[in-house]
Design a protein around this motif. Sequence first.
Motif, short mmCIF file in Angstrom:
data_model
loop_
_atom_site.label_atom_id
_atom_site.label_comp_id
_atom_site.label_asym_id
_atom_site.label_seq_id
_atom_site.Cartn_x
_atom_site.Cartn_y
_atom_site.Cartn_z
N ASP A 100 1.54 2.70 9.54
CA ASP A 100 0.23 3.25 9.88
C ASP A 100 -0.59 3.33 8.59
O ASP A 100 -0.36 4.20 7.75
CB ASP A 100 0.40 4.64 10.50
N MET A 101 -1.53 2.41 8.43
CA MET A 101 -2.27 2.31 7.18
C MET A 101 -3.15 3.53 6.92
O MET A 101 -3.22 4.03 5.79
CB MET A 101 -3.09 1.02 7.16
N LEU A 102 -3.82 4.04 7.94
CA LEU A 102 -4.68 5.22 7.77
C LEU A 102 -3.85 6.44 7.37
O LEU A 102 -4.24 7.21 6.49
CB LEU A 102 -5.45 5.50 9.05
N SER A 103 -2.69 6.59 7.99
CA SER A 103 -1.81 7.71 7.65
C SER A 103 -1.26 7.56 6.24
O SER A 103 -1.14 8.54 5.50
CB SER A 103 -0.66 7.78 8.66
N THR A 104 -0.95 6.32 5.85
CA THR A 104 -0.46 6.06 4.49
C THR A 104 -1.49 6.51 3.46
O THR A 104 -1.14 7.14 2.45
CB THR A 104 -0.16 4.56 4.31
N ILE A 105 -2.76 6.20 3.72
CA ILE A 105 -3.82 6.60 2.79
C ILE A 105 -3.98 8.11 2.76
O ILE A 105 -4.07 8.73 1.68
CB ILE A 105 -5.15 5.92 3.18
N SER A 106 -3.97 8.74 3.93
CA SER A 106 -4.22 10.19 3.98
C SER A 106 -3.09 11.00 3.37
O SER A 106 -3.32 12.10 2.86
CB SER A 106 -4.45 10.63 5.43
N ARG A 107 -1.87 10.47 3.36
CA ARG A 107 -0.72 11.21 2.83
C ARG A 107 -0.59 11.10 1.31
O ARG A 107 0.17 11.84 0.70
CB ARG A 107 0.58 10.71 3.47
N SER A 108 -1.29 10.14 0.71
CA SER A 108 -1.13 9.87 -0.73
C SER A 108 -2.35 10.33 -1.52
O SER A 108 -3.46 9.84 -1.29
CB SER A 108 -0.92 8.37 -0.96
N PRO A 109 -2.18 11.23 -2.48
CA PRO A 109 -3.31 11.63 -3.33
C PRO A 109 -3.93 10.45 -4.08
O PRO A 109 -5.15 10.39 -4.24
CB PRO A 109 -2.69 12.64 -4.30
N ILE A 110 -3.08 9.51 -4.52
CA ILE A 110 -3.57 8.34 -5.25
C ILE A 110 -4.56 7.56 -4.39
O ILE A 110 -5.61 7.11 -4.87
CB ILE A 110 -2.41 7.42 -5.67
N LEU A 111 -4.24 7.41 -3.11
CA LEU A 111 -5.06 6.60 -2.21
C LEU A 111 -6.22 7.38 -1.61
O LEU A 111 -7.36 6.91 -1.62
CB LEU A 111 -4.18 6.02 -1.09
N LEU A 143 0.84 -1.20 0.00
CA LEU A 143 0.00 0.00 0.00
C LEU A 143 0.88 1.26 0.00
O LEU A 143 0.59 2.23 -0.70
CB LEU A 143 -0.91 0.00 1.23
N VAL A 144 1.95 1.22 0.77
CA VAL A 144 2.89 2.34 0.81
C VAL A 144 3.50 2.59 -0.57
O VAL A 144 3.56 3.73 -1.04
CB VAL A 144 4.02 2.08 1.84
N ASP A 145 3.91 1.51 -1.24
CA ASP A 145 4.53 1.65 -2.57
C ASP A 145 3.54 2.17 -3.61
O ASP A 145 3.90 3.03 -4.43
CB ASP A 145 5.08 0.29 -3.04
N ILE A 146 2.32 1.68 -3.58
CA ILE A 146 1.30 2.16 -4.52
C ILE A 146 1.03 3.64 -4.26
O ILE A 146 0.95 4.45 -5.19
CB ILE A 146 0.01 1.34 -4.39
N GLY A 147 0.89 3.99 -2.99
CA GLY A 147 0.62 5.39 -2.62
C GLY A 147 1.72 6.33 -3.03
O GLY A 147 1.48 7.51 -3.31
N ALA A 148 2.96 5.81 -3.09
CA ALA A 148 4.11 6.62 -3.48
C ALA A 148 4.28 6.71 -4.99
O ALA A 148 5.21 7.34 -5.49
CB ALA A 148 5.39 6.06 -2.85
N GLY A 149 3.38 6.05 -5.74
CA GLY A 149 3.43 6.10 -7.19
C GLY A 149 4.45 5.17 -7.82
O GLY A 149 4.88 5.37 -8.96
N LEU A 150 4.85 4.12 -7.08
CA LEU A 150 5.90 3.23 -7.57
C LEU A 150 5.37 2.08 -8.43
O LEU A 150 6.17 1.35 -9.02
CB LEU A 150 6.67 2.65 -6.37
#
Length: 204
Positions: free
Chosen positions: A139-150, A110-117
């Motif tokens: 932190d999955m919720l934070s990962t989602i909130s920090r990424s425009p893709i997610l 999820l982190v990698d997808i959110g980072a556009g990788l």
Amino acid sequence: MAKIGIYGSSFDPITNVHLWTASTVAHRCKLDKVIFLPCSNKRKDKEIKTKNTHRWNMLQLAIAKDKRFIADSYEMEQEGWNIYTYDTMKYFREQHPNDEIHFIMGADLLVDIGAGLWKRGDALVAENKFIVMARHGIDMLSTISRSPILRNHDDGRFHLIDKGLAMEISSTYIREEFAMGGEPRYLLPDACYDYIKEHNLYQK
């Protein structure tokens, strides 16, 4: 309508943790089926030396007694690594047009997808549903909130699940144990352990 989870990995070899994870996710998320999807051995990001035949045979042995579990060789059969998760999920949605398809993955992905990788990651997120398993330190919720893709697709398509127990024994660990003459018997199904011994897999 069936609810189906797509669970991809190298499964080299499949472990008891793979099976426990699939069973836990199926139970918690009310999945009717989990499709185990062994990856291509031509992936650029993984070095897979075990023959496809062996990985496939061990997978079949491991899931034989659970009616919820089925194996699919779609990615394993691809010629060359020109297949991406976006294409894989499109394939399964077309194969199961009346069912609800979910991609099962760890929070690290999820982190990698959110980072556009990921190739076509934006379209992947826009068109699919996900079951995301917790990973230590993420932190999955934070990962989602920090990424425009997610966050721009956070409409319930991310089912976040903490398995409740940190079982992270890896296939790499098991391969290394076999190579060094170790004893990983109870880390994988008995039938797979016997298969590995019979075919002398993972030896130096």
